[in-house]
Design a protein around this motif. Structure first.
Motif, PDB file in Angstrom:
ATOM      1  N   GLY A  16     -12.836 -46.346  -9.922  1.00 31.08           N
ATOM      2  CA  GLY A  16     -12.704 -46.672 -11.338  1.00 31.08           C
ATOM      3  C   GLY A  16     -12.161 -45.518 -12.157  1.00 31.08           C
ATOM      4  O   GLY A  16     -11.154 -45.644 -12.868  1.00 31.08           O
ATOM      5  N   VAL A  17     -12.817 -44.355 -12.050  1.00 28.49           N
ATOM      6  CA  VAL A  17     -12.385 -43.194 -12.829  1.00 28.49           C
ATOM      7  C   VAL A  17     -11.039 -42.678 -12.319  1.00 28.49           C
ATOM      8  O   VAL A  17     -10.169 -42.292 -13.103  1.00 28.49           O
ATOM      9  CB  VAL A  17     -13.453 -42.088 -12.777  1.00 28.49           C
ATOM     10  CG1 VAL A  17     -12.972 -40.845 -13.518  1.00 28.49           C
ATOM     11  CG2 VAL A  17     -14.761 -42.589 -13.377  1.00 28.49           C
ATOM     12  N   GLY A  18     -10.863 -42.683 -10.982  1.00 28.66           N
ATOM     13  CA  GLY A  18      -9.588 -42.236 -10.417  1.00 28.66           C
ATOM     14  C   GLY A  18      -8.425 -43.104 -10.864  1.00 28.66           C
ATOM     15  O   GLY A  18      -7.324 -42.602 -11.141  1.00 28.66           O
ATOM     16  N   SER A  19      -8.644 -44.405 -10.963  1.00 29.83           N
ATOM     17  CA  SER A  19      -7.586 -45.313 -11.436  1.00 29.83           C
ATOM     18  C   SER A  19      -7.215 -45.013 -12.883  1.00 29.83           C
ATOM     19  O   SER A  19      -6.035 -45.020 -13.250  1.00 29.83           O
ATOM     20  CB  SER A  19      -8.043 -46.767 -11.305  1.00 29.83           C
ATOM     21  OG  SER A  19      -8.278 -47.110  -9.960  1.00 29.83           O
ATOM     22  N   GLN A  20      -8.222 -44.743 -13.700  1.00 26.81           N
ATOM     23  CA  GLN A  20      -7.949 -44.394 -15.093  1.00 26.81           C
ATOM     24  C   GLN A  20      -7.130 -43.104 -15.175  1.00 26.81           C
ATOM     25  O   GLN A  20      -6.203 -42.981 -15.989  1.00 26.81           O
ATOM     26  CB  GLN A  20      -9.272 -44.224 -15.866  1.00 26.81           C
ATOM     27  CG  GLN A  20     -10.042 -45.508 -16.078  1.00 26.81           C
ATOM     28  CD  GLN A  20      -9.574 -46.266 -17.306  1.00 26.81           C
ATOM     29  OE1 GLN A  20      -8.541 -45.962 -17.895  1.00 26.81           O
ATOM     30  NE2 GLN A  20     -10.330 -47.284 -17.708  1.00 26.81           N
ATOM     31  N   TRP A  21      -7.454 -42.136 -14.324  1.00 26.13           N
ATOM     32  CA  TRP A  21      -6.726 -40.864 -14.348  1.00 26.13           C
ATOM     33  C   TRP A  21      -5.280 -41.053 -13.897  1.00 26.13           C
ATOM     34  O   TRP A  21      -4.355 -40.512 -14.504  1.00 26.13           O
ATOM     35  CB  TRP A  21      -7.424 -39.850 -13.444  1.00 26.13           C
ATOM     36  CG  TRP A  21      -6.732 -38.508 -13.463  1.00 26.13           C
ATOM     37  CD1 TRP A  21      -6.915 -37.502 -14.361  1.00 26.13           C
ATOM     38  CD2 TRP A  21      -5.722 -38.057 -12.551  1.00 26.13           C
ATOM     39  NE1 TRP A  21      -6.088 -36.448 -14.073  1.00 26.13           N
ATOM     40  CE2 TRP A  21      -5.341 -36.747 -12.970  1.00 26.13           C
ATOM     41  CE3 TRP A  21      -5.105 -38.616 -11.439  1.00 26.13           C
ATOM     42  CZ2 TRP A  21      -4.374 -36.009 -12.299  1.00 26.13           C
ATOM     43  CZ3 TRP A  21      -4.131 -37.870 -10.766  1.00 26.13           C
ATOM     44  CH2 TRP A  21      -3.784 -36.585 -11.190  1.00 26.13           C
TER      45      TRP A  21
END
Length: 623
Positions: A16-21
Motif C-alpha cells: 500500500g505505502v510502496g504503491s503510493q510512493w
C-alpha cells in the motif's frame, strides 16, 4: 498462500505505502499502481487472500475504512466555502448528480443486466468522483481556473453523498419489495437515520468542544478523532445497519462548520491515518478478488456498461445540468469527460455488495467486478487523457512551473516581476492591503489573503504553482509558513529568505528540517537585499551559451552579485542555496541581483560590441 497473518499484514502495508510512493515518484495515478500491486499479490501470484485469511475480521475492517473515508470527505464540507461557488458547480452537484444517478442506474439495469434494486444502489455510489482521485489529477494537469474549480468542488461536495444516496435507495427498495410493505420498517429506518444525524452532530460538537477547551492534548488529537469516528459509526450501525455512514458524515460536516481552530489538525489526521488506511484497504480489496471475478470484468455487458458510463452517462449529465450556466462547449466537454471513480466508490461498493448478497438480490455478485472495471477504467483513461484533452481544448494553463511568494515588499515584487518576464506563473500573497501597494504598482499578479488561514486553500488555486517562497521581514513567520506548506508542496520546493541576525527572532538553532531551505547565494537577509535594491542593484537575466559557460559567468561576475535562481531549459526552477550545487547548462537562464557598477560596465560593453559590429561570444543579457 502465506499462512502467517503477521506476514500478510506486513505485505499489505508495504504494498500500500510502496504503491503510493511509486505513484508519487513517477507521477502515476496511485489507484492504478495499487490495483496492479494488489492483483499481483492476490489472484495472480496467490501470496495473499485477505478475505479468506482474515475471516470474520475482513468485513468490519472494510466497514471502518468506509467510515473513515466518508468522514474525511465530509470534513471538507464547510458551508461558508460553498456559498458563491457559481451556477455551474451548484447545478452539477445537484441536478447533475441526480441525472447521473438515474442514467447510471438505468444503464446498470438494461445493459449490465442487474436487477433494479441493485442498479439503483450502484447508481448512487457511482455519482462520486472524490477528492482523493481528482485533486492529484488537477495538480498534474494544471487546468485553467474554471474547469479546475468545477472538478475540485464536485469531488468534495458529492463525495460523501454518493454512499448516503445508496443507503437511502437500499432501504426504500427493501420497503417497496417487502411482501407486506410494512410502513413500520420504513419509519424505523427514518427514525434511525434521524438518530444517526443527531449522534454525529453530538459527536462533532463534543470533539470540537474538547479540542477548544484543551481537554485533549495535541499529541492525542489524531487518535481521539480516529476513536470518535469508529465509536460514532459503530453505535449508529448497531442501532440500524447502514446508518453508521450517515452518522460519520454528519460528524465530519459538524466539525467542518463549528469554526474550531484545530480543524487544520484534523485535516492532518486525514493525511496521516486516512492515507495509510486507504492504501492498505485498496490492497485488501484487490488482492481478495478471484480469477473468476477478474474474468467477469471482460464480459460484454460489463464492458458495454463501462463504455456507456464513459461516453454517454457522464457527458449527458453534465451537458443537461449546465444548460444556460455560462460554460463554454470546451469546458463542458472537459468536465463531461473527467470523472474518475476511486477508493470511495470501490470501498462503498464492496460494502454494499456483501449487504445486497445477504439480502438475496439477483445480480449482487456482479457488483464487485463491475465496480472494479469502472474504477480501473476511469482512473486510467481519465488520468492519462486529462492533460492531452485540456491542451486540445485550450483549457490547460501548463507552462513553466509557477511560484507563490508570501510577502509583498520591494524585493519579493522585483523577483515576481522578473519571473513574469520569464513567463513563470507567479502570485504574491500578503494579508496587508498597504503592503500589497508595491505589488499593485508593479502590476504583478497578487492576492489579499492570509496564507496561514484555513480559508486560503479554498480562495487560492494552488494548481499552477510548484514552489513556495516566504519572503517577509519576519524570520519566524517565514519558518512557520514553510513548515505549514511542506505537505502541500514537498520539502524540496519550499523556501524562505535567509535569517536576519538583527531581527530579534534568534533562530540560529532552528533545526534544518524545519521552515524550508534558505535561499540565494550568498545568503543575506531580506533587509540587506532590499537595501541593495534601493542602492541601485538590478535583477539581471543572463543566458548561458556554449561559448560562454557558467564558469565564465562566475569569473566575470561582480563579487557583490547575489545569485537568485536558474530557469532551466526544461522550464524547471533551480534556486541557488549555500548548501546545494546547481548544474547550469547551455540554454539555462541565470537570474542574479547585480551591483549598478556591473550594469554600467555591461552597457559600455554593448556599445563597444555594436560599434565593432561583432556577433560576439558574450552572453545575451535581457534586463
Amino acid at each position: 498462500m502465506i499462512d502467517s497473518l503477521l506476514l500478510v499484514f506486513m505485505i499489505i502495508a508495504i504494498l500500500g505505502v510502496g504503491s503510493q510512493w511509486i505513484a508519487w515518484k513517477f507521477q502515476l495515478p496511485a489507484i492504478v499502481v495499487m490495483s496492479i500491486a494488489g492483483l499481483l499479490a492476490g489472484p495472480f501470484l496467490g501470496l495473499i487472500n485477505p478475505e479468506q485469511q482474515f475471516g470474520d475480521l475482513y468485513r468490519p475492517l472494510i466497514s471502518i475504512a468506509v467510515a473513515i473515508i466518508l468522514f474525511e470527505g465530509s470534513l471538507n464540507l464547510n458551508f461558508k466555502e460553498l456559498r458563491g461557488l457559481g451556477k455551474p458547480v451548484f447545478r452539477i452537484v445537484t441536478w447533475g448528480a441526480f441525472i447521473a444517478w438515474i442514467l447510471g442506474s438505468s444503464t446498470a439495469h438494461f445493459v449490465a443486466g442487474l436487477s433494479w434494486p441493485v442498479s439503483l444502489v450502484i447508481g448512487g455510489i457511482f455519482i462520486v468522483t472524490g477528492p482523493t482521485v481528482i485533486l492529484p489529477l488537477l495538480r498534474q494537469s494544471k487546468l485553467k481556473p474554471t474547469p479546475a474549480r468545477i472538478l475540485k468542488w464536485e469531488g468534495i461536495v458529492v463525495d460523501p453523498f454518493g454512499a448516503l444516496l445508496a443507503v437511502f435507495a437500499f432501504e426504500f427498495i427493501l420497503f417497496l419489495m417487502s411482501d407486506g410493505r410494512d410502513i413500520t420498517s420504513l419509519l424505523m429506518f427514518l427514525l434511525a437515520s434521524l438518530f444517526a444525524v443527531v449522534l454525529g452532530y453530538l459527536f462533532g460538537k463534543t470533539v470540537g468542544w474538547m479540542f477548544e477547551s484543551g481537554y485533549i492534548p495535541e499529541f492525542l488529537k489524531s487518535p481521539a478523532v480516529f476513536g470518535a469516528v469508529i465509536a460514532c459509526f459503530t453505535i449508529a450501525d448497531e442501532v440500524k445497519h447502514e446508518t453508521g455512514l450517515l452518522a460519520v458524515t454528519a460528524m465530519g460536516i459538524t466539525l467542518a462548520n463549528i469554526g474550531i481552530s484545530s480543524i487544520r489538525d484534523m485535516r492532518h489526521f486525514k493525511e496521516n491515518i486516512s492515507i495509510l488506511l486507504v492504501s492498505t484497504v485498496f490492497i485488501l480489496l484487490t488482492s481478495s478478488l478471484t480469477m473468476d471475478t477478474l474474468k467477469d470484468v471482460f464480459r460484454l455487458e460489463i464492458i458495454g456498461y463501462v463504455l456507456l458510463m464513459l461516453f454517454v452517462v457522464r457527458p449527458l449529465s453534465i451537458f443537461l445540468s449546465t444548460i444556460g450556466s455560462g460554460l463554454s462547449i470546451q469546458e463542458k466537454t472537459l468536465v463531461g469527460w473527467i470523472a474518475p471513480r476511486g477508493i470511495v466508490a470501490l470501498t462503498v461498493a464492496s460494502y454494499f455488495a456483501s449487504v445486497l448478497e445477504d439480502e438475496g438480490f439477483p445480480g449482487a455478485s456482479v457488483v464487485l467486478p463491475l465496480t472494479f472495471a469502472l474504477v480501473f477504467s476511469t482512473v486510467c483513461v481519465h488520468g492519462f487523457s486529462i492533460g492531452w484533452l485540456a491542451e486540445k481544448l485550450d483549457l490547460s494553463s501548463k507552462g513553466n512551473p509557477g511560484a507563490i511568494i508570501v510577502g509583498s515588499n520591494r524585493l519579493s515584487v522585483a523577483i515576481a516581476k522578473v519571473m513574469e518576464e520569464l513567463k513563470i506563473p507567479v502570485l504574491v500573497v500578503d494579508s496587508s492591503w498597504d503592503r500589497l501597494y508595491t505589488a499593485r504598482r508593479a502590476g504583478v499578479n497578487h492576492t489579499h489573503e492570509e496564507i496561514l488561514s484555513e480559508q486560503t486553500e479554498y480562495m487560492i488555486d494552488f494548481t499552477p504553482y510548484d514552489y513556495l517562497i516566504s519572503a517577509t521581514e519576519y524570520d519566524s513567520y517565514n519558518a512557520l509558513v514553510c513548515s505549514t506548506f511542506i505537505p502541500e508542496f514537498g520539502r524540496k520546493n519550499v523556501y524562505r529568505l535567509p535569517r536576519q541576525n538583527h531581527s530579534g527572532d534568534q533562530l540560529d538553532d532552528l533545526d534544518h528540517t524545519i521552515g524550508g531551505a534558505e535561499l540565494f547565494r550568498p545568503a543575506e537577509g531580506v533587509e540587506t537585499l532590499k537595501f541593495k535594491l534601493e542602492s541601485g542593484y538590478v535583477l539581471r537575466k543572463t543566458t548561458i551559451t556554449d561559448q560562454y559557460n557558467f564558469d565564465d559567468y562566475l569569473v566575470d561576475r561582480d563579487r557583490e552579485t547575489v545569485l537568485l535562481f536558474v530557469l532551466k531549459q526544461s522550464k524547471q526552477i533551480a534556486f541557488f542555496r549555500e548548501d546545494a550545487e546547481i548544474n547550469v547548462s547551455p540554454g539555462d537562464t541565470v537570474v542574479s541581483l547585480t551591483p549598478p557598477s556591473k550594469e554600467f560596465f555591461k552597457i559600455k560593453e554593448k556599445l563597444v560590441e555594436k560599434r565593432e559590429e561583432q556577433t560576439g561570444e558574450k552572453p545575451k543579457d535581457n534586463n
